[in-house]
Design a protein around this motif. Structure first.
Motif, PDB file in Angstrom:
ATOM      1  N   UNK A   1     -18.939   1.559  -8.226  1.00 23.74           N
ATOM      2  CA  UNK A   1     -20.165   1.999  -7.545  1.00 23.74           C
ATOM      3  C   UNK A   1     -20.517   1.043  -6.421  1.00 23.74           C
ATOM      4  N   UNK A   2     -21.100   1.563  -5.360  1.00 23.59           N
ATOM      5  CA  UNK A   2     -21.538   0.728  -4.245  1.00 23.59           C
ATOM      6  C   UNK A   2     -22.905   0.150  -4.605  1.00 23.59           C
ATOM      7  N   UNK A   3     -22.886  -0.923  -5.410  1.00 23.09           N
ATOM      8  CA  UNK A   3     -24.131  -1.473  -5.942  1.00 23.09           C
ATOM      9  C   UNK A   3     -24.998  -2.136  -4.873  1.00 23.09           C
ATOM     10  N   UNK A   4     -24.387  -2.688  -3.856  1.00 21.56           N
ATOM     11  CA  UNK A   4     -25.204  -3.269  -2.775  1.00 21.56           C
ATOM     12  C   UNK A   4     -26.010  -2.162  -2.098  1.00 21.56           C
ATOM     13  N   UNK A   5     -25.345  -1.071  -1.753  1.00 22.10           N
ATOM     14  CA  UNK A   5     -26.053   0.054  -1.128  1.00 22.10           C
ATOM     15  C   UNK A   5     -27.077   0.647  -2.088  1.00 22.10           C
ATOM     16  N   UNK A   6     -26.765   0.648  -3.399  1.00 20.64           N
ATOM     17  CA  UNK A   6     -27.719   1.164  -4.377  1.00 20.64           C
ATOM     18  C   UNK A   6     -28.985   0.331  -4.428  1.00 20.64           C
ATOM     19  N   UNK A   7     -28.831  -1.008  -4.393  1.00 19.76           N
ATOM     20  CA  UNK A   7     -30.004  -1.872  -4.364  1.00 19.76           C
ATOM     21  C   UNK A   7     -30.834  -1.671  -3.108  1.00 19.76           C
ATOM     22  N   UNK A   8     -30.148  -1.477  -1.998  1.00 16.77           N
ATOM     23  CA  UNK A   8     -30.833  -1.208  -0.729  1.00 16.77           C
ATOM     24  C   UNK A   8     -31.602   0.116  -0.813  1.00 16.77           C
ATOM     25  N   UNK A   9     -30.948   1.151  -1.348  1.00 13.80           N
ATOM     26  CA  UNK A   9     -31.577   2.470  -1.449  1.00 13.80           C
ATOM     27  C   UNK A   9     -32.827   2.414  -2.327  1.00 13.80           C
ATOM     28  N   UNK A  10     -32.731   1.719  -3.455  1.00 17.31           N
ATOM     29  CA  UNK A  10     -33.878   1.617  -4.362  1.00 17.31           C
ATOM     30  C   UNK A  10     -35.053   0.937  -3.673  1.00 17.31           C
ATOM     31  N   UNK A  11     -34.784  -0.159  -2.984  1.00 20.81           N
ATOM     32  CA  UNK A  11     -35.848  -0.903  -2.327  1.00 20.81           C
ATOM     33  C   UNK A  11     -36.441  -0.114  -1.166  1.00 20.81           C
ATOM     34  N   UNK A  12     -35.579   0.555  -0.406  1.00 22.27           N
ATOM     35  CA  UNK A  12     -36.069   1.383   0.702  1.00 22.27           C
ATOM     36  C   UNK A  12     -36.960   2.508   0.176  1.00 22.27           C
ATOM     37  N   UNK A  13     -36.669   3.046  -0.988  1.00 28.44           N
ATOM     38  CA  UNK A  13     -37.487   4.106  -1.568  1.00 28.44           C
ATOM     39  C   UNK A  13     -38.917   3.603  -1.803  1.00 28.44           C
ATOM     40  N   UNK A  14     -39.034   2.379  -2.256  1.00 27.77           N
ATOM     41  CA  UNK A  14     -40.354   1.798  -2.505  1.00 27.77           C
ATOM     42  C   UNK A  14     -41.054   1.430  -1.203  1.00 27.77           C
ATOM     43  N   UNK A  15     -40.290   0.926  -0.251  1.00 27.88           N
ATOM     44  CA  UNK A  15     -40.868   0.597   1.061  1.00 27.88           C
ATOM     45  C   UNK A  15     -41.382   1.866   1.742  1.00 27.88           C
ATOM     46  N   UNK A  16     -40.626   2.947   1.636  1.00 32.57           N
ATOM     47  CA  UNK A  16     -41.027   4.211   2.249  1.00 32.57           C
ATOM     48  C   UNK A  16     -42.325   4.746   1.649  1.00 32.57           C
ATOM     49  N   UNK A  17     -42.595   4.363   0.374  1.00 33.81           N
ATOM     50  CA  UNK A  17     -43.836   4.791  -0.277  1.00 33.81           C
ATOM     51  C   UNK A  17     -45.015   3.913   0.119  1.00 33.81           C
ATOM     52  N   UNK A  18     -44.746   2.852   0.923  1.00 37.61           N
ATOM     53  CA  UNK A  18     -45.816   2.007   1.420  1.00 37.61           C
ATOM     54  C   UNK A  18     -45.912   0.638   0.786  1.00 37.61           C
ATOM     55  N   UNK A  19     -45.002   0.305  -0.120  1.00 35.25           N
ATOM     56  CA  UNK A  19     -45.079  -0.970  -0.839  1.00 35.25           C
ATOM     57  C   UNK A  19     -44.514  -2.117  -0.004  1.00 35.25           C
ATOM     58  N   UNK A  20     -45.134  -3.309  -0.174  1.00 36.40           N
ATOM     59  CA  UNK A  20     -44.639  -4.529   0.457  1.00 36.40           C
ATOM     60  C   UNK A  20     -44.462  -5.657  -0.559  1.00 36.40           C
ATOM     61  N   UNK A  21     -45.199  -5.624  -1.651  1.00 41.65           N
ATOM     62  CA  UNK A  21     -44.985  -6.596  -2.730  1.00 41.65           C
ATOM     63  C   UNK A  21     -44.097  -5.932  -3.771  1.00 41.65           C
ATOM     64  N   UNK A  22     -42.798  -6.045  -3.548  1.00 44.53           N
ATOM     65  CA  UNK A  22     -41.793  -5.370  -4.380  1.00 44.53           C
ATOM     66  C   UNK A  22     -41.020  -6.408  -5.165  1.00 44.53           C
ATOM     67  N   UNK A  23     -41.018  -6.291  -6.486  1.00 41.33           N
ATOM     68  CA  UNK A  23     -40.290  -7.217  -7.346  1.00 41.33           C
ATOM     69  C   UNK A  23     -38.923  -6.648  -7.697  1.00 41.33           C
ATOM     70  N   UNK A  24     -37.977  -7.544  -7.908  1.00 43.87           N
ATOM     71  CA  UNK A  24     -36.668  -7.141  -8.433  1.00 43.87           C
ATOM     72  C   UNK A  24     -36.520  -7.744  -9.819  1.00 43.87           C
TER      73      UNK A  24
END
Length: 355
Positions: free
Chosen positions: A160-183
């Motif tokens: 699996x392209x896990x780097x792209x998956x991590x990017x996609x997950x974070x972008x999904x939260x950013x697109x919803x308006x979040x800036x304090x995003x925890x991993x």
């Protein structure tokens, strides 16, 4: 009763043994369709089936594939890899011989010897988690690695392209308006963990969101591990507490749900959550259903089998193929609390869909 012989079919159909052999093995010849039909009906009537061993000696093909794995046959949410491989094999007229070693090196060595002795047409070496492995001795050079990469190269592999998956997950939260995003990370799966963290950091940098080390916490890849790590995040001061959490896997996300509900908070009103895996009977069953990143288990299994059988030929023979991990949107992601209108900041009923 003795096993029916080819001569029995010949006698029943009124043809020669040679004619029966040509028909049963689909050899091109000038035999009429009527004669072929009569031979097949006679074979069915007497219960005759051609020997696969004899056919293999003649054609140098056994129509079989060996698949060696550590745990995928005994782990429900990874069984889709096996399903994809089996579907592709069946479509090519092959049977899959599966050996699940449980990570035992002695069993693995015995399995490789047994399958190569049976002259399987292809071999797949599969792992439960995306990892780098030392290629076991004795594997044919045409072996395809599934959900793992050989340390020294030399084999085709799909992961699996896990780097792209991590990017996609974070972008999904950013697109919803979040800036304090925890991993919510883990030390249990270093390759996937590192790559997903890289994708997380890439998405933050692209959105010009400063990295807060306090929002990167680790835990075991279990619900309890997720709950314990979530408690650390929820104990942060109000101005540093995350409004969204990206979890390494769905099981950890389940633990985050527990921590959030225990504090009387709601998802996604007070905290948005995104998981990883799209684990069957887990992600979609949460309340609310969990938005997550899907691991393409079925697609990876099919790809590995098609490459092993020569149905698919792509790129360099020793290259690693990265498989896309798409987002599965459900109801656990919403806008940050500050952006939710006050009339909506109340406890919703089970039948309401939160914003």
């Amino acid at each position: 009763m003795p096993r029916p012989r080819i001569s029995d079919v010949a006698a029943a159909a009124g043809v020669s043994v040679t004619t029966v052999s040509l028909v049963m093995n689909d050899v091109e010849s000038r035999i009429s369709e009527e004669t072929r039909r009569r031979v097949r009906e006679a074979a069915h009537a007497v219960g005759y089936a051609p020997s696969s061993v004899a056919r293999g000696l003649r054609t140098q093909q056994t129509r079989t594939v060996g698949l060696i794995s550590d745990q995928i046959a005994t782990t429900p949410f990874a069984g889709r890899m096996l399903a994809g491989a089996q579907d592709a094999a069946r479509e090519s007229g092959h049977l899959v011989f599966l050996v699940d070693t449980g990570g035992d090196g002695d069993i693995e060595r015995s399995a490789i010897h047994a399958l190569t002795s049976q002259q399987v047409d292809a071999m797949i070496y599969a792992c439960m988690w995306h990892r780098v492995v030392d290629a076991p001795a004795g594997l044919p050079s045409t072996t395809v690695f599934l959900d793992c990469r050989p340390a020294d190269g030399g084999f085709r592999s799909v992961v699996p392209d896990d780097r792209a998956g991590g990017y996609t997950a974070t972008r999904e939260l950013i697109a919803a308006g979040h800036r304090r995003i925890a991993y919510l990370d883990t030390d249990d799966a270093p390759i996937a963990s590192h790559l997903r963290h890289e994708g997380y950091l890439e998405a933050l940098a692209e959105a010009r969101i400063p990295v807060d080390p306090a929002l990167h916490v680790t835990g075991a890849t279990t619900a309890q591990g997720g709950r314990s790590a979530a408690e650390v995040l929820l104990d942060l001061p109000d101005d540093r507490r995350p409004t969204a959490i990206f979890c390494f896997n769905d099981r950890m996300a389940v633990g985050v749900y527990t921590a959030v509900h225990h504090r009387g908070l709601e998802i996604p009103r007070d905290l948005s959550i995104i998981g990883y895996d799209d684990q069957q009977l887990v992600a979609a069953e949460q309340d609310p259903p969990l938005t997550t990143i899907a691991l393409p288990h079925y697609e990876m299994g099919r790809w590995a089998m098609e490459v092993a059988l020569g149905v698919r030929a792509e790129g360099d023979e020793d290259a690693t193929h990265l498989m896309e991990c798409p987002v599965v949107r459900r109801d656990s992601v919403g806008p940050p609390p500050a952006q939710v209108a006050k009339p909506n900041r109340r406890r919703a009923s089970h039948t309401e869909r939160l914003p």
